[in-house]
Design a protein around this motif. Sequence first.
Motif, mmCIF file in Angstrom:
data_model
loop_
_atom_site.group_PDB
_atom_site.id
_atom_site.type_symbol
_atom_site.label_atom_id
_atom_site.label_comp_id
_atom_site.label_asym_id
_atom_site.label_seq_id
_atom_site.Cartn_x
_atom_site.Cartn_y
_atom_site.Cartn_z
ATOM 1 N N PHE A 117 32.864 33.089 33.824
ATOM 2 C CA PHE A 117 32.946 34.674 34.484
ATOM 3 C C PHE A 117 31.754 35.244 35.176
ATOM 4 C CE2 PHE A 117 36.740 34.012 31.970
ATOM 5 C CZ PHE A 117 38.025 34.297 33.049
ATOM 6 N N GLY A 118 30.675 34.872 34.474
ATOM 7 C CA GLY A 118 29.280 35.499 34.727
ATOM 8 C C GLY A 118 29.051 34.667 36.063
ATOM 9 N N GLY A 119 29.324 33.748 36.502
ATOM 10 C CA GLY A 119 28.975 33.085 37.713
ATOM 11 C C GLY A 119 29.903 33.435 38.783
ATOM 12 N N LEU A 120 31.225 33.826 38.311
ATOM 13 C CA LEU A 120 31.933 34.453 39.601
ATOM 14 C C LEU A 120 31.440 35.791 39.819
ATOM 15 C CD1 LEU A 120 35.521 33.554 38.329
ATOM 16 C CD2 LEU A 120 34.235 32.538 40.203
ATOM 17 N N LEU A 121 30.923 36.507 38.876
ATOM 18 C CA LEU A 121 30.572 37.880 39.002
ATOM 19 C C LEU A 121 29.352 38.014 39.729
ATOM 20 C CD1 LEU A 121 31.039 39.618 35.573
ATOM 21 C CD2 LEU A 121 32.503 40.081 37.859
ATOM 22 N N LEU A 122 28.512 37.019 39.777
ATOM 23 C CA LEU A 122 26.999 36.976 40.447
ATOM 24 C C LEU A 122 27.267 36.140 41.899
ATOM 25 C CD1 LEU A 122 24.821 35.648 37.498
ATOM 26 C CD2 LEU A 122 24.930 38.114 38.400
ATOM 27 N N ALA A 123 28.537 35.569 42.087
ATOM 28 C CA ALA A 123 28.553 34.996 43.311
ATOM 29 C C ALA A 123 28.153 35.829 44.560
ATOM 30 C CB ALA A 123 29.843 34.254 43.433
ATOM 31 N N PRO A 124 28.485 37.034 44.814
ATOM 32 C CA PRO A 124 28.535 37.772 45.628
ATOM 33 C C PRO A 124 26.997 38.285 45.990
ATOM 34 C CG PRO A 124 30.411 38.568 44.567
ATOM 35 C CD PRO A 124 29.713 37.646 43.693
ATOM 36 N N PHE A 125 26.169 38.095 44.831
ATOM 37 C CA PHE A 125 24.698 38.426 44.815
ATOM 38 C C PHE A 125 23.901 37.199 45.349
ATOM 39 C CE2 PHE A 125 26.885 41.479 42.036
ATOM 40 C CZ PHE A 125 26.274 42.568 42.544
ATOM 41 N N ILE A 126 24.475 36.118 44.766
ATOM 42 C CA ILE A 126 23.729 34.820 45.233
ATOM 43 C C ILE A 126 23.946 34.284 46.510
ATOM 44 C CG2 ILE A 126 23.828 32.252 44.543
ATOM 45 C CD1 ILE A 126 24.613 33.005 41.819
ATOM 46 N N ASP A 127 25.227 34.296 47.009
ATOM 47 C CA ASP A 127 25.645 34.143 48.533
ATOM 48 C C ASP A 127 25.788 35.175 49.308
ATOM 49 O OD1 ASP A 127 26.355 32.977 50.865
ATOM 50 O OD2 ASP A 127 28.302 31.914 50.005
ATOM 51 N N THR A 141 32.387 28.983 48.086
ATOM 52 C CA THR A 141 33.613 28.288 48.058
ATOM 53 C C THR A 141 33.679 27.365 46.915
ATOM 54 O OG1 THR A 141 33.718 28.439 50.321
ATOM 55 C CG2 THR A 141 35.003 26.724 49.409
ATOM 56 N N GLY A 142 32.443 26.447 46.697
ATOM 57 C CA GLY A 142 32.457 25.441 45.705
ATOM 58 C C GLY A 142 32.547 26.184 44.337
ATOM 59 N N PHE A 143 32.132 27.283 43.941
ATOM 60 C CA PHE A 143 32.190 28.051 42.690
ATOM 61 C C PHE A 143 33.833 28.570 42.570
ATOM 62 C CE2 PHE A 143 27.681 29.611 42.219
ATOM 63 C CZ PHE A 143 27.251 28.694 41.302
ATOM 64 N N MET A 144 34.377 28.890 43.476
ATOM 65 C CA MET A 144 35.754 29.238 43.383
ATOM 66 C C MET A 144 36.698 28.151 43.360
ATOM 67 S SD MET A 144 37.881 31.832 43.351
ATOM 68 C CE MET A 144 36.926 33.186 43.487
ATOM 69 N N LEU A 146 35.875 25.150 42.084
ATOM 70 C CA LEU A 146 35.840 24.636 40.798
ATOM 71 C C LEU A 146 36.465 25.581 39.733
ATOM 72 C CD1 LEU A 146 34.220 22.602 38.990
ATOM 73 C CD2 LEU A 146 32.214 24.052 38.670
ATOM 74 N N ALA A 147 36.457 26.703 39.828
ATOM 75 C CA ALA A 147 37.149 27.629 38.629
ATOM 76 C C ALA A 147 38.517 27.532 38.764
ATOM 77 C CB ALA A 147 36.692 28.987 38.967
ATOM 78 N N LEU A 148 39.104 27.315 40.001
ATOM 79 C CA LEU A 148 40.661 27.414 40.168
ATOM 80 C C LEU A 148 40.963 26.055 39.572
ATOM 81 C CD1 LEU A 148 41.317 28.993 43.662
ATOM 82 C CD2 LEU A 148 41.791 29.678 41.628
ATOM 83 N N ALA A 149 40.280 24.915 39.777
ATOM 84 C CA ALA A 149 40.550 23.195 39.503
ATOM 85 C C ALA A 149 40.568 23.414 38.020
ATOM 86 C CB ALA A 149 39.615 22.710 40.068
ATOM 87 N N ALA A 150 39.371 24.085 37.486
ATOM 88 C CA ALA A 150 39.509 23.958 35.824
ATOM 89 C C ALA A 150 40.635 24.675 35.151
ATOM 90 C CB ALA A 150 38.171 24.613 35.478
ATOM 91 N N ILE A 151 40.925 26.024 35.537
ATOM 92 C CA ILE A 151 42.013 26.775 35.083
ATOM 93 C C ILE A 151 43.289 25.851 35.288
ATOM 94 C CG2 ILE A 151 43.322 28.993 35.494
ATOM 95 C CD1 ILE A 151 40.687 30.213 36.124
ATOM 96 N N THR A 152 43.626 25.504 36.531
ATOM 97 C CA THR A 152 44.805 24.593 36.779
ATOM 98 C C THR A 152 45.175 23.314 35.758
ATOM 99 O OG1 THR A 152 44.789 25.475 39.031
ATOM 100 C CG2 THR A 152 46.113 23.486 38.620
ATOM 101 N N PHE A 153 43.765 22.611 35.832
ATOM 102 C CA PHE A 153 43.892 21.512 34.656
ATOM 103 C C PHE A 153 44.130 21.995 33.460
ATOM 104 C CE2 PHE A 153 41.513 18.407 32.399
ATOM 105 C CZ PHE A 153 42.416 17.384 32.195
ATOM 106 N N LEU A 154 43.313 22.876 32.772
ATOM 107 C CA LEU A 154 43.378 23.338 31.556
ATOM 108 C C LEU A 154 44.905 23.819 31.151
ATOM 109 C CD1 LEU A 154 40.117 24.823 30.754
ATOM 110 C CD2 LEU A 154 41.031 22.524 29.991
ATOM 111 N N THR A 155 45.521 24.539 32.280
ATOM 112 C CA THR A 155 46.764 25.245 31.884
ATOM 113 C C THR A 155 47.816 24.036 31.775
ATOM 114 O OG1 THR A 155 46.119 27.200 33.151
ATOM 115 C CG2 THR A 155 48.466 26.837 32.915
#
Length: 257
Positions: A117-127, A141-144, A146-155
């Motif tokens: 979640f820290g990476g998602l919060l910092l994404a607008p400042f990094i890119d 796009t890569g961060f998002m 990756l996050a969606l794929a991880a959440i979908t797979f774990l769920t």
Amino acid sequence: MHRGKGMKFVGDSRVLARESRKPMLPKDYSEYPGKTEAFWPNFLLKEWMIGAVFLVGFLCLTVAHPSPLERIADPTDTGYIPLPDWYFLFLYQLLKYSYASGPYTVIGAMVIPGLAFGGLLLAPFIDRGPERRASKRPLATGFMLLALAAITFLTWQSVVTHDWEAAKRQGQIVEQVEIDKSSEGYKIASENTCVSCHGDNLQGGAGAPPLTNTGLSAEEIAKIAKEGKGSMPGGIFKGDDEQLKKLSEFIAGLGKE
């Protein structure tokens, strides 16, 4: 100015600097006749109608599929396995892995989600590029993705690996039955460690089903006590045949009027 020669005007072409720095504000909506409407009652009435449609749909859904209820929470039942709501299933599944559970629970519960979640919060400042197309913003796009794929797979993993039958049994609402703990049948059950798995009131626990309202005959209960069934191994009962008969008749009569 001379009489009879007319009149001459000289204009000042200087523009104040602060006027040139004014932001280019869009026109007010009142300048577009026919494309606006009154907030009351036109716009607000539309909002209420849309809200009413969603509210009626939600109420119909709750009537058609009522929320599943479980039995009253028992703090002494250490065998009960709680299941979080669907939007937390990915974290629930994450805590099942060896690197995020046991002595590493802090890593699974705080460190990994904090980094994600820290990476998602910092994404607008990094890119901070001006592009809006996803293909032009590979980092965000890569961060998002990756996050969606991880959440979908774990769920998905949490749903397919969960023992839903055991969860249904452990949370099943059962009729309360008064048990005579001074009876000989209950004493035999206590001596053979039946209450350690099925609970003091034989209501079930630790993955074991309740022994009240089983619908089984005394002979069927005696067979299960000797041979076992499911996760219950055989050979647990250590008494003689007379004690087995009294125990099976006691359990078969629990809940019968």
